[in-house]
Design a protein around this motif. Structure first.
Motif, PDB file in Angstrom:
ATOM      1  N   LYS A   1       0.824  -1.217   0.000  1.00  0.00           N
ATOM      2  CA  LYS A   1       0.000   0.000   0.000  1.00  0.00           C
ATOM      3  C   LYS A   1       0.856   1.265   0.000  1.00  0.00           C
ATOM      4  CE  LYS A   1      -3.994  -2.084   2.193  1.00  0.00           C
ATOM      5  NZ  LYS A   1      -4.938  -2.024   3.318  1.00  0.00           N
ATOM      6  N   CYS A   2       2.148   1.109   0.189  1.00  0.00           N
ATOM      7  CA  CYS A   2       3.049   2.264   0.301  1.00  0.00           C
ATOM      8  C   CYS A   2       4.101   2.298  -0.805  1.00  0.00           C
ATOM      9  CB  CYS A   2       3.739   2.227   1.666  1.00  0.00           C
ATOM     10  SG  CYS A   2       2.597   2.198   3.053  1.00  0.00           S
ATOM     11  N   ARG A   3       3.850   1.583  -1.887  1.00  0.00           N
ATOM     12  CA  ARG A   3       4.842   1.489  -2.960  1.00  0.00           C
ATOM     13  C   ARG A   3       5.217   2.839  -3.538  1.00  0.00           C
ATOM     14  NH1 ARG A   3       6.339  -2.895  -5.587  1.00  0.00           N
ATOM     15  NH2 ARG A   3       6.137  -1.949  -7.635  1.00  0.00           N
ATOM     16  N   GLN A   4       4.261   3.756  -3.658  1.00  0.00           N
ATOM     17  CA  GLN A   4       4.589   5.050  -4.256  1.00  0.00           C
ATOM     18  C   GLN A   4       5.573   5.824  -3.375  1.00  0.00           C
ATOM     19  OE1 GLN A   4       1.650   4.458  -2.804  1.00  0.00           O
ATOM     20  NE2 GLN A   4       0.895   6.268  -1.767  1.00  0.00           N
ATOM     21  N   PHE A   5       5.480   5.650  -2.044  1.00  0.00           N
ATOM     22  CA  PHE A   5       6.411   6.326  -1.142  1.00  0.00           C
ATOM     23  C   PHE A   5       7.784   5.662  -1.195  1.00  0.00           C
ATOM     24  CE2 PHE A   5       2.215   7.197   0.760  1.00  0.00           C
ATOM     25  CZ  PHE A   5       2.249   8.584   0.689  1.00  0.00           C
ATOM     26  N   SER A   6       7.795   4.356  -1.309  1.00  0.00           N
ATOM     27  CA  SER A   6       9.060   3.626  -1.446  1.00  0.00           C
ATOM     28  C   SER A   6       9.771   4.061  -2.725  1.00  0.00           C
ATOM     29  CB  SER A   6       8.772   2.125  -1.474  1.00  0.00           C
ATOM     30  OG  SER A   6       9.933   1.400  -1.702  1.00  0.00           O
ATOM     31  N   LYS A   7       9.022   4.176  -3.791  1.00  0.00           N
ATOM     32  CA  LYS A   7       9.592   4.590  -5.076  1.00  0.00           C
ATOM     33  C   LYS A   7      10.163   6.006  -4.986  1.00  0.00           C
ATOM     34  CE  LYS A   7       8.368   5.035  -9.948  1.00  0.00           C
ATOM     35  NZ  LYS A   7       7.311   4.892 -10.947  1.00  0.00           N
ATOM     36  N   LYS A   8       9.428   6.912  -4.343  1.00  0.00           N
ATOM     37  CA  LYS A   8       9.924   8.288  -4.197  1.00  0.00           C
ATOM     38  C   LYS A   8      11.193   8.333  -3.367  1.00  0.00           C
ATOM     39  CE  LYS A   8       5.503  10.571  -4.783  1.00  0.00           C
ATOM     40  NZ  LYS A   8       4.435  11.355  -4.168  1.00  0.00           N
ATOM     41  N   TYR A   9      11.260   7.503  -2.326  1.00  0.00           N
ATOM     42  CA  TYR A   9      12.454   7.451  -1.490  1.00  0.00           C
ATOM     43  C   TYR A   9      13.663   6.964  -2.296  1.00  0.00           C
ATOM     44  CZ  TYR A   9      15.670   6.033   2.204  1.00  0.00           C
ATOM     45  OH  TYR A   9      16.775   5.872   2.989  1.00  0.00           O
TER      46      TYR A   9
ATOM     47  N   GLU B   1      14.143  -2.520 -12.418  1.00  0.00           N
ATOM     48  CA  GLU B   1      15.105  -3.428 -11.803  1.00  0.00           C
ATOM     49  C   GLU B   1      14.927  -3.483 -10.292  1.00  0.00           C
ATOM     50  OE1 GLU B   1      19.070  -2.359 -12.932  1.00  0.00           O
ATOM     51  OE2 GLU B   1      18.583  -2.344 -15.060  1.00  0.00           O
ATOM     52  N   LEU B   2      14.242  -2.513  -9.735  1.00  0.00           N
ATOM     53  CA  LEU B   2      14.015  -2.450  -8.293  1.00  0.00           C
ATOM     54  C   LEU B   2      12.602  -2.894  -7.920  1.00  0.00           C
ATOM     55  CD1 LEU B   2      15.794   0.964  -7.651  1.00  0.00           C
ATOM     56  CD2 LEU B   2      16.684  -1.329  -7.202  1.00  0.00           C
ATOM     57  N   GLY B   3      11.913  -3.488  -8.873  1.00  0.00           N
ATOM     58  CA  GLY B   3      10.588  -4.026  -8.584  1.00  0.00           C
ATOM     59  C   GLY B   3       9.438  -3.090  -8.904  1.00  0.00           C
ATOM     60  N   PHE B   4       9.723  -2.004  -9.590  1.00  0.00           N
ATOM     61  CA  PHE B   4       8.687  -1.043  -9.952  1.00  0.00           C
ATOM     62  C   PHE B   4       8.509  -1.061 -11.459  1.00  0.00           C
ATOM     63  CE2 PHE B   4      10.467   0.499  -6.009  1.00  0.00           C
ATOM     64  CZ  PHE B   4       9.339   0.758  -5.261  1.00  0.00           C
ATOM     65  N   GLY B   5       7.689  -1.990 -11.926  1.00  0.00           N
ATOM     66  CA  GLY B   5       7.406  -2.077 -13.349  1.00  0.00           C
ATOM     67  C   GLY B   5       6.379  -1.030 -13.727  1.00  0.00           C
ATOM     68  N   LYS B   6       5.640  -1.321 -14.743  1.00  0.00           N
ATOM     69  CA  LYS B   6       4.564  -0.418 -15.147  1.00  0.00           C
ATOM     70  C   LYS B   6       3.573  -0.305 -14.009  1.00  0.00           C
ATOM     71  CE  LYS B   6       5.199  -0.144 -19.837  1.00  0.00           C
ATOM     72  NZ  LYS B   6       5.040   0.974 -20.677  1.00  0.00           N
TER      73      LYS B   6
ATOM     74  N   THR C   1       0.267  -0.183 -12.049  1.00  0.00           N
ATOM     75  CA  THR C   1      -1.065  -0.742 -12.233  1.00  0.00           C
ATOM     76  C   THR C   1      -2.066   0.389 -12.066  1.00  0.00           C
ATOM     77  OG1 THR C   1      -1.380  -1.240  -9.909  1.00  0.00           O
ATOM     78  CG2 THR C   1      -0.349  -2.958 -11.262  1.00  0.00           C
ATOM     79  N   GLU C   2      -3.279   0.172 -12.487  1.00  0.00           N
ATOM     80  CA  GLU C   2      -4.313   1.205 -12.366  1.00  0.00           C
ATOM     81  C   GLU C   2      -4.522   1.576 -10.901  1.00  0.00           C
ATOM     82  OE1 GLU C   2      -8.984   1.572 -13.479  1.00  0.00           O
ATOM     83  OE2 GLU C   2      -7.683   0.566 -14.933  1.00  0.00           O
ATOM     84  N   ALA C   3      -4.490   0.597 -10.004  1.00  0.00           N
ATOM     85  CA  ALA C   3      -4.696   0.864  -8.580  1.00  0.00           C
ATOM     86  C   ALA C   3      -3.579   1.744  -8.027  1.00  0.00           C
ATOM     87  CB  ALA C   3      -4.763  -0.442  -7.799  1.00  0.00           C
ATOM     88  N   GLU C   4      -2.317   1.468  -8.404  1.00  0.00           N
ATOM     89  CA  GLU C   4      -1.199   2.283  -7.931  1.00  0.00           C
ATOM     90  C   GLU C   4      -1.318   3.712  -8.443  1.00  0.00           C
ATOM     91  OE1 GLU C   4       1.941  -0.144  -9.427  1.00  0.00           O
ATOM     92  OE2 GLU C   4       2.429  -0.882  -7.432  1.00  0.00           O
ATOM     93  N   ALA C   5      -1.737   3.878  -9.677  1.00  0.00           N
ATOM     94  CA  ALA C   5      -1.897   5.207 -10.249  1.00  0.00           C
ATOM     95  C   ALA C   5      -2.974   5.983  -9.492  1.00  0.00           C
ATOM     96  CB  ALA C   5      -2.243   5.123 -11.729  1.00  0.00           C
ATOM     97  N   LEU C   6      -4.058   5.318  -9.130  1.00  0.00           N
ATOM     98  CA  LEU C   6      -5.117   5.983  -8.376  1.00  0.00           C
ATOM     99  C   LEU C   6      -4.623   6.412  -6.998  1.00  0.00           C
ATOM    100  CD1 LEU C   6      -8.201   3.744  -9.240  1.00  0.00           C
ATOM    101  CD2 LEU C   6      -7.805   6.102  -9.960  1.00  0.00           C
ATOM    102  N   VAL C   7      -3.869   5.555  -6.327  1.00  0.00           N
ATOM    103  CA  VAL C   7      -3.340   5.886  -5.009  1.00  0.00           C
ATOM    104  C   VAL C   7      -2.385   7.068  -5.108  1.00  0.00           C
ATOM    105  CG1 VAL C   7      -1.856   5.039  -3.147  1.00  0.00           C
ATOM    106  CG2 VAL C   7      -3.661   3.584  -4.058  1.00  0.00           C
TER     107      VAL C   7
END
Length: 98
Positions: free
Chosen positions: A51-59, A76-81, A83-89
């Motif tokens: 649920k916190c992937r966007q914050f992990s990516k920003k970090y 390469e760090l586990g952040f592929g395209k 998903t629609e749910a991640e984009a909404l969050v």
């Protein structure tokens, strides 16, 4: 005395650093805001990291931008395209944070 040397180290072999996982600490606190956002998200989501992937990516992006870790493609760090749910969050987070 053992064959490993005075302090137990093997004097004949050169140490090999790990491929990943070791990078400079953020002594200057350049990415503290991103780190705090991520940790707050973890606390509020009962430590469900997905649920916190966007914050992990920003970090991680902050660390790369400040040369605190090697620059890598996010896939390469586990952040592929996204998903629609991640984009909404992420859009919701941007709306709330301004």
């Amino acid at each position: 005395m053992s064959a490993g040397g005075a302090f137990g180290g093997n004097r004949g072999l050169r140490p090999v650093p790990p491929e990943k996982g070791v990078f400079p600490l953020d002594h200057m606190h350049e990415c503290d805001l991103e780190k705090k956002d991520y940790l707050n998200c973890l606390k509020s989501s009962s430590h469900q990291s997905e649920k916190c992937r966007q914050f992990s990516k920003k970090y991680l992006e902050c660390r790369m931008a400040k040369n605190l870790m090697a620059r890598q493609d996010m896939s390469e760090l586990g952040f592929g395209k996204e998903t629609e749910a991640e984009a909404l969050v992420e859009n919701e987070s941007k709306r709330i944070n301004g």
